[in-house]
Design a protein around this motif. Structure first.
Motif, PDB file in Angstrom:
ATOM      1  N   ARG A  87      11.009  31.386  65.453  1.00 14.07           N
ATOM      2  CA  ARG A  87      12.640  31.875  65.952  1.00 14.07           C
ATOM      3  C   ARG A  87      13.069  32.547  66.051  1.00 14.07           C
ATOM      4  N   LEU A  88      13.157  33.369  67.589  1.00 14.91           N
ATOM      5  CA  LEU A  88      13.625  35.107  68.177  1.00 14.91           C
ATOM      6  C   LEU A  88      14.451  34.653  69.384  1.00 14.91           C
ATOM      7  N   GLU A  89      15.103  35.620  68.909  1.00 16.56           N
ATOM      8  CA  GLU A  89      16.304  35.478  70.283  1.00 16.56           C
ATOM      9  C   GLU A  89      14.988  36.093  71.860  1.00 16.56           C
ATOM     10  N   PRO A  90      15.582  35.800  73.131  1.00 16.73           N
ATOM     11  CA  PRO A  90      14.912  36.287  74.456  1.00 16.73           C
ATOM     12  C   PRO A  90      14.372  37.973  74.345  1.00 16.73           C
ATOM     13  N   THR A  91      15.531  38.808  73.744  1.00 17.10           N
ATOM     14  CA  THR A  91      15.718  40.440  73.512  1.00 17.10           C
ATOM     15  C   THR A  91      14.282  40.588  73.065  1.00 17.10           C
ATOM     16  N   THR A  92      14.063  40.114  71.125  1.00 21.85           N
ATOM     17  CA  THR A  92      13.475  40.328  70.468  1.00 21.85           C
ATOM     18  C   THR A  92      12.349  41.356  70.470  1.00 21.85           C
ATOM     19  N   ARG A  93      12.034  42.665  70.477  1.00 19.46           N
ATOM     20  CA  ARG A  93      11.200  43.118  70.045  1.00 19.46           C
ATOM     21  C   ARG A  93      10.468  43.904  69.137  1.00 19.46           C
ATOM     22  N   SER A  94       9.199  44.198  69.505  1.00 21.10           N
ATOM     23  CA  SER A  94       8.786  45.159  67.413  1.00 21.10           C
ATOM     24  C   SER A  94       8.587  46.540  68.026  1.00 21.10           C
ATOM     25  N   PRO A  95       8.376  46.550  66.813  1.00 24.83           N
ATOM     26  CA  PRO A  95       9.296  48.411  66.620  1.00 24.83           C
ATOM     27  C   PRO A  95       7.704  49.008  67.058  1.00 24.83           C
ATOM     28  N   GLY A  96       7.074  50.074  67.653  1.00 26.51           N
ATOM     29  CA  GLY A  96       5.589  50.299  67.244  1.00 26.51           C
ATOM     30  C   GLY A  96       5.189  50.199  69.063  1.00 26.51           C
ATOM     31  N   ALA A  97       4.064  50.634  69.087  1.00 28.64           N
ATOM     32  CA  ALA A  97       3.332  51.156  70.482  1.00 28.64           C
ATOM     33  C   ALA A  97       3.918  49.758  71.581  1.00 28.64           C
TER      34      ALA A  97
END
Length: 113
Positions: A87-97
């Protein structure tokens, strides 16, 4: 015809426990359900335990804290322990490169988001 509830919540701390959900499913002729982790809750052990104890009735969609660098490895571990979706929201982004790393790992694991 098999009826599946595609988005349910069960929890001993917020929603009803899974036994209550199971009783309601039986009353209404629902054969299987997807247990979806609540937003903001990253301890998926209850959902995975429910799915493990009743694989004929439940599967688990988990949530990981995508802001932690180890989130992709944690997701891999959860899938090894029975998670079938993330489950993720559409705007979810991971940290880092790679801001889409968590999404890519889910794709590599073959699980729906």
């Amino acid at each position: 015809m098999l009826i599946t509830d595609a988005h349910t919540h069960a929890s001993p701390i917020w929603y009803e426990p899974v036994e209550t959900l199971l009783a309601a499913m039986d009353v209404h002729g629902v054969g299987t359900a997807v247990l979806v982790q609540m937003m903001g809750q990253f301890d998926n052990s209850y959902l995975l335990e429910c799915a493990h104890q009743r694989p004929d009735r439940f599967v688990a969609v988990v949530l990981v804290d995508h802001q932690h660098a180890d989130a992709p490895r944690r997701l891999e571990d959860l899938v090894r322990h029975g998670a079938v979706g993330l489950r993720l929201e559409p705007t979810t982004r991971s940290p880092g490169a790679d801001p889409l790393e968590i999404w890519r790992v889910a794709g590599q694991l073959g699980i729906p988001v």
